[in-house]
Design a protein around this motif. Structure first.
Motif, mmCIF file in Angstrom:
data_model
loop_
_atom_site.group_PDB
_atom_site.id
_atom_site.type_symbol
_atom_site.label_atom_id
_atom_site.label_comp_id
_atom_site.label_asym_id
_atom_site.label_seq_id
_atom_site.Cartn_x
_atom_site.Cartn_y
_atom_site.Cartn_z
ATOM 1 N N LEU A 1 0.857 -1.175 0.000
ATOM 2 C CA LEU A 1 0.000 0.000 0.000
ATOM 3 C C LEU A 1 0.893 1.224 0.000
ATOM 4 C CD1 LEU A 1 -2.774 -0.724 2.689
ATOM 5 C CD2 LEU A 1 -3.130 -0.469 0.219
ATOM 6 N N ARG A 2 0.367 2.344 -0.515
ATOM 7 C CA ARG A 2 1.089 3.604 -0.425
ATOM 8 C C ARG A 2 0.198 4.638 0.244
ATOM 9 N NH1 ARG A 2 3.482 7.719 -5.017
ATOM 10 N NH2 ARG A 2 1.251 8.196 -5.249
ATOM 11 N N LEU A 3 0.673 5.138 1.357
ATOM 12 C CA LEU A 3 -0.039 6.187 2.064
ATOM 13 C C LEU A 3 0.460 7.551 1.582
ATOM 14 C CD1 LEU A 3 0.027 4.810 5.716
ATOM 15 C CD2 LEU A 3 -1.555 4.273 3.853
ATOM 16 N N SER A 4 -0.450 8.519 1.580
ATOM 17 C CA SER A 4 -0.099 9.886 1.206
ATOM 18 C C SER A 4 -0.514 10.839 2.318
ATOM 19 C CB SER A 4 -0.813 10.292 -0.084
ATOM 20 O OG SER A 4 -0.450 9.470 -1.164
ATOM 21 N N CYS A 5 0.272 11.873 2.502
ATOM 22 C CA CYS A 5 -0.045 12.931 3.461
ATOM 23 C C CYS A 5 0.145 14.261 2.753
ATOM 24 C CB CYS A 5 0.840 12.832 4.685
ATOM 25 S SG CYS A 5 0.611 14.200 5.862
ATOM 26 N N ALA A 6 -0.953 14.906 2.422
ATOM 27 C CA ALA A 6 -0.904 16.207 1.775
ATOM 28 C C ALA A 6 -0.860 17.293 2.838
ATOM 29 C CB ALA A 6 -2.122 16.391 0.881
ATOM 30 N N ALA A 7 0.164 18.121 2.792
ATOM 31 C CA ALA A 7 0.377 19.148 3.807
ATOM 32 C C ALA A 7 0.118 20.537 3.234
ATOM 33 C CB ALA A 7 1.803 19.066 4.330
ATOM 34 N N SER A 8 -0.468 21.397 4.041
ATOM 35 C CA SER A 8 -0.726 22.764 3.599
ATOM 36 C C SER A 8 -0.703 23.711 4.789
ATOM 37 C CB SER A 8 -2.083 22.843 2.897
ATOM 38 O OG SER A 8 -3.125 22.489 3.769
ATOM 39 N N VAL B 1 9.924 18.209 10.277
ATOM 40 C CA VAL B 1 10.022 16.763 10.222
ATOM 41 C C VAL B 1 8.600 16.226 10.038
ATOM 42 C CG1 VAL B 1 10.553 14.660 11.498
ATOM 43 C CG2 VAL B 1 12.071 16.639 11.668
ATOM 44 N N MET B 2 8.438 15.384 9.040
ATOM 45 C CA MET B 2 7.139 14.779 8.749
ATOM 46 C C MET B 2 7.209 13.299 9.127
ATOM 47 S SD MET B 2 5.760 17.484 7.432
ATOM 48 C CE MET B 2 4.231 16.823 6.756
ATOM 49 N N ALA B 3 6.186 12.819 9.802
ATOM 50 C CA ALA B 3 6.252 11.454 10.317
ATOM 51 C C ALA B 3 4.957 10.693 10.089
ATOM 52 C CB ALA B 3 6.561 11.475 11.816
ATOM 53 N N TRP B 4 5.105 9.395 10.097
ATOM 54 C CA TRP B 4 3.967 8.484 10.165
ATOM 55 C C TRP B 4 4.026 7.797 11.519
ATOM 56 C CZ3 TRP B 4 0.068 8.586 6.792
ATOM 57 C CH2 TRP B 4 0.295 9.145 5.539
ATOM 58 N N ILE B 5 2.962 7.963 12.269
ATOM 59 C CA ILE B 5 2.802 7.363 13.579
ATOM 60 C C ILE B 5 1.633 6.404 13.476
ATOM 61 C CG2 ILE B 5 2.434 7.781 16.044
ATOM 62 C CD1 ILE B 5 4.884 9.230 14.992
ATOM 63 N N ALA C 1 -2.972 -1.180 11.601
ATOM 64 C CA ALA C 1 -3.041 -0.041 12.508
ATOM 65 C C ALA C 1 -3.713 1.132 11.801
ATOM 66 C CB ALA C 1 -1.644 0.385 12.960
ATOM 67 N N VAL C 2 -4.083 2.108 12.580
ATOM 68 C CA VAL C 2 -4.421 3.411 12.019
ATOM 69 C C VAL C 2 -3.111 4.184 11.899
ATOM 70 C CG1 VAL C 2 -5.673 5.559 12.336
ATOM 71 C CG2 VAL C 2 -6.723 3.397 13.025
ATOM 72 N N TYR C 3 -2.858 4.689 10.722
ATOM 73 C CA TYR C 3 -1.623 5.427 10.460
ATOM 74 C C TYR C 3 -1.945 6.919 10.424
ATOM 75 C CZ TYR C 3 0.964 1.184 9.435
ATOM 76 O OH TYR C 3 1.603 -0.025 9.542
ATOM 77 N N PHE C 4 -1.244 7.673 11.267
ATOM 78 C CA PHE C 4 -1.425 9.112 11.355
ATOM 79 C C PHE C 4 -0.221 9.817 10.739
ATOM 80 C CE2 PHE C 4 -5.050 9.203 14.185
ATOM 81 C CZ PHE C 4 -4.958 8.002 14.874
ATOM 82 N N CYS C 5 -0.508 10.863 10.011
ATOM 83 C CA CYS C 5 0.535 11.750 9.537
ATOM 84 C C CYS C 5 0.724 12.852 10.578
ATOM 85 C CB CYS C 5 0.102 12.354 8.202
ATOM 86 S SG CYS C 5 1.273 13.516 7.493
ATOM 87 N N ALA C 6 1.977 13.153 10.896
ATOM 88 C CA ALA C 6 2.257 14.174 11.898
ATOM 89 C C ALA C 6 3.413 15.046 11.431
ATOM 90 C CB ALA C 6 2.587 13.530 13.239
#
Length: 122
Positions: A17-24, A32-36, A91-96
């Motif tokens: 799978l590929r997760l994406s985190c769009a930041a604005s 620092v961008m993280a996956w928790i 898991a639930v993956y959070f972008c932080a």
């Protein structure tokens, strides 16, 4: 700062799978961008992170060699490519995100997106 995570889903063990985190909302060059991630009934744990400037990456030991974190400067998006997925990755993956020159502790991230659920079936 707004973080929008997407890409979760149901996959069989061994899949990808590929997760994406769009930041604005900010310029992220000093972030620092993280996956928790948080598995059912367990506490949150660090999965991976990337320093926006320079691209230094960090991984927890259990995902090294299977997960790859990257960022697209033009799209202000961070990705987590997850290969060879295991049931224990469920898991639930959070972008932080955190404006920091060092890798923040898991509770030190100032900005969080909504989670995206990853379910790996055996």
């Amino acid at each position: 700062v707004q973080l929008q995570a997407s890409g979760g889903g149901l996959v069989q063990a061994g899949g990808s799978l590929r997760l994406s985190c769009a930041a604005s909302g900010r310029t992220f060059s000093r972030f620092v961008m993280a996956w928790i991630r948080q598995a059912p009934g367990k506490e949150r744990e660090f999965a991976s992170a990337i320093r926006w400037s320079g691209g230094t990456t960090y991984y927890r030991d259990s995902v090294k060699g299977r997960f790859t974190i990257s960022r697209d400067n033009a799209k202000n998006t961070v990705y987590l490519q997850m290969n060879s997925l295991k049931p224990e990755d469920t898991a639930v993956y959070f972008c932080a995100a955190d404006e920091s020159w060092s890798l923040p502790g898991i509770n030190e991230y100032d900005y969080w997106g909504q989670g995206t659920l990853v379910t790996v079936s055996s």
